[in-house]
Design a protein around this motif. Structure first.
Motif, PDB file in Angstrom:
ATOM      1  N   THR A  41      40.758  35.030  44.723  1.00  0.00           N
ATOM      2  CA  THR A  41      41.785  34.183  45.363  1.00  0.00           C
ATOM      3  C   THR A  41      42.849  33.771  44.348  1.00  0.00           C
ATOM      4  OG1 THR A  41      40.206  33.335  46.983  1.00  0.00           O
ATOM      5  CG2 THR A  41      42.203  32.044  46.641  1.00  0.00           C
ATOM      6  N   SER A  42      42.412  33.282  43.214  1.00  0.00           N
ATOM      7  CA  SER A  42      43.336  32.835  42.172  1.00  0.00           C
ATOM      8  C   SER A  42      44.159  33.992  41.615  1.00  0.00           C
ATOM      9  CB  SER A  42      42.543  32.161  41.045  1.00  0.00           C
ATOM     10  OG  SER A  42      43.391  31.808  39.991  1.00  0.00           O
ATOM     11  N   GLN A  43      43.509  35.100  41.307  1.00  0.00           N
ATOM     12  CA  GLN A  43      44.207  36.259  40.743  1.00  0.00           C
ATOM     13  C   GLN A  43      45.247  36.812  41.719  1.00  0.00           C
ATOM     14  OE1 GLN A  43      43.365  35.989  37.320  1.00  0.00           O
ATOM     15  NE2 GLN A  43      43.684  38.170  37.515  1.00  0.00           N
ATOM     16  N   PHE A  44      44.857  36.927  42.965  1.00  0.00           N
ATOM     17  CA  PHE A  44      45.737  37.472  44.002  1.00  0.00           C
ATOM     18  C   PHE A  44      46.974  36.589  44.160  1.00  0.00           C
ATOM     19  CE2 PHE A  44      45.184  39.702  48.416  1.00  0.00           C
ATOM     20  CZ  PHE A  44      46.470  40.197  48.342  1.00  0.00           C
ATOM     21  N   ARG A  45      46.762  35.296  44.236  1.00  0.00           N
ATOM     22  CA  ARG A  45      47.879  34.365  44.412  1.00  0.00           C
ATOM     23  C   ARG A  45      48.811  34.379  43.211  1.00  0.00           C
ATOM     24  NH1 ARG A  45      45.240  29.046  47.433  1.00  0.00           N
ATOM     25  NH2 ARG A  45      44.913  30.080  49.441  1.00  0.00           N
ATOM     26  N   ARG A  46      48.253  34.401  42.014  1.00  0.00           N
ATOM     27  CA  ARG A  46      49.087  34.419  40.807  1.00  0.00           C
ATOM     28  C   ARG A  46      49.937  35.682  40.742  1.00  0.00           C
ATOM     29  NH1 ARG A  46      46.709  31.705  35.697  1.00  0.00           N
ATOM     30  NH2 ARG A  46      47.831  33.458  34.797  1.00  0.00           N
ATOM     31  N   ALA A  47      49.334  36.820  41.069  1.00  0.00           N
ATOM     32  CA  ALA A  47      50.087  38.089  41.048  1.00  0.00           C
ATOM     33  C   ALA A  47      51.191  38.071  42.104  1.00  0.00           C
ATOM     34  CB  ALA A  47      49.143  39.271  41.272  1.00  0.00           C
ATOM     35  N   ALA A  48      50.876  37.539  43.277  1.00  0.00           N
ATOM     36  CA  ALA A  48      51.876  37.473  44.361  1.00  0.00           C
ATOM     37  C   ALA A  48      53.041  36.578  43.957  1.00  0.00           C
ATOM     38  CB  ALA A  48      51.225  36.968  45.652  1.00  0.00           C
ATOM     39  N   ILE A  49      52.743  35.418  43.395  1.00  0.00           N
ATOM     40  CA  ILE A  49      53.784  34.481  42.968  1.00  0.00           C
ATOM     41  C   ILE A  49      54.691  35.118  41.913  1.00  0.00           C
ATOM     42  CG2 ILE A  49      54.187  32.322  41.694  1.00  0.00           C
ATOM     43  CD1 ILE A  49      51.599  31.276  43.095  1.00  0.00           C
ATOM     44  N   SER A  50      54.121  35.952  41.089  1.00  0.00           N
ATOM     45  CA  SER A  50      54.872  36.591  40.010  1.00  0.00           C
ATOM     46  C   SER A  50      55.997  37.487  40.534  1.00  0.00           C
ATOM     47  CB  SER A  50      53.916  37.410  39.131  1.00  0.00           C
ATOM     48  OG  SER A  50      54.606  38.075  38.120  1.00  0.00           O
ATOM     49  N   ILE A  51      55.848  38.020  41.726  1.00  0.00           N
ATOM     50  CA  ILE A  51      56.862  38.929  42.272  1.00  0.00           C
ATOM     51  C   ILE A  51      58.191  38.199  42.497  1.00  0.00           C
ATOM     52  CG2 ILE A  51      57.454  40.547  44.119  1.00  0.00           C
ATOM     53  CD1 ILE A  51      54.342  40.915  44.498  1.00  0.00           C
ATOM     54  N   PRO A  52      58.258  37.189  43.382  1.00  0.00           N
ATOM     55  CA  PRO A  52      59.550  36.513  43.567  1.00  0.00           C
ATOM     56  C   PRO A  52      59.978  35.716  42.334  1.00  0.00           C
ATOM     57  CG  PRO A  52      57.857  35.408  44.850  1.00  0.00           C
ATOM     58  CD  PRO A  52      57.246  36.660  44.306  1.00  0.00           C
ATOM     59  N   ALA A  53      59.016  35.243  41.527  1.00  0.00           N
ATOM     60  CA  ALA A  53      59.375  34.487  40.328  1.00  0.00           C
ATOM     61  C   ALA A  53      60.136  35.373  39.337  1.00  0.00           C
ATOM     62  CB  ALA A  53      58.128  33.907  39.671  1.00  0.00           C
ATOM     63  N   ASN A  54      59.691  36.605  39.155  1.00  0.00           N
ATOM     64  CA  ASN A  54      60.386  37.522  38.245  1.00  0.00           C
ATOM     65  C   ASN A  54      61.710  38.001  38.816  1.00  0.00           C
ATOM     66  OD1 ASN A  54      59.036  38.172  35.583  1.00  0.00           O
ATOM     67  ND2 ASN A  54      57.310  38.127  37.002  1.00  0.00           N
ATOM     68  N   ILE A  55      61.786  38.117  40.130  1.00  0.00           N
ATOM     69  CA  ILE A  55      63.066  38.451  40.759  1.00  0.00           C
ATOM     70  C   ILE A  55      64.057  37.315  40.487  1.00  0.00           C
ATOM     71  CG2 ILE A  55      64.257  38.791  42.962  1.00  0.00           C
ATOM     72  CD1 ILE A  55      61.622  40.166  43.954  1.00  0.00           C
TER      73      ILE A  55
END
Length: 122
Positions: A41-55
């Motif tokens: 759960t934690s890993q999935f959410r962190r990776a997902a957040i990284s997408i729009p954050a890096n954009i």
């Protein structure tokens, strides 16, 4: 008629779709077993957040290579999420075909955005 350039990262369709993907990931992972709270759960959410954050971070970079670097990091996080979707499916944590379609759309938009940034004369 030529489109106005985006003034804020929130104006980018790719960011909007990536943000919606994050919200979907949060809803999807809310139903994961409690034993996964600090794991998948934690890993999935962190990776997902990284997408729009890096954009968002790449949006304000001045040079095309700098912009492309952050969007490429977003692509890496997107692929990480793609794996987490496979794993979640294989662990029977819930149906995820809709979220798979979302990630595919974000992937295509991100690739198109990177290509336009790196195109000669852009």
């Amino acid at each position: 008629m030529k489109r106005q350039p985006a003034r804020r990262f929130q104006d980018l369709i790719v960011w909007q779709k990536a943000h919606q993907f994050v919200l979907s990931v949060y809803r999807y992972t809310a139903n994961f077993p409690k034993t996964e709270k600090y794991g998948l759960t934690s890993q999935f959410r962190r990776a997902a957040i990284s997408i729009p954050a890096n954009i968002a971070e790449g949006f304000k970079k001045k040079s095309s290579p700098d912009k492309a670097r952050f969007f490429n990091i977003a692509q890496g996080s997107l692929e990480e999420c793609r794996y987490y979707l496979i794993l979640s499916h294989d662990l029977d944590y819930g149906e995820n075909s809709a979220i798979q379609q979302e990630i595919q759309e974000v992937s295509k938009l991100l690739q198109a955005y990177i290509s336009s940034i790196l195109a000669p004369g852009s």
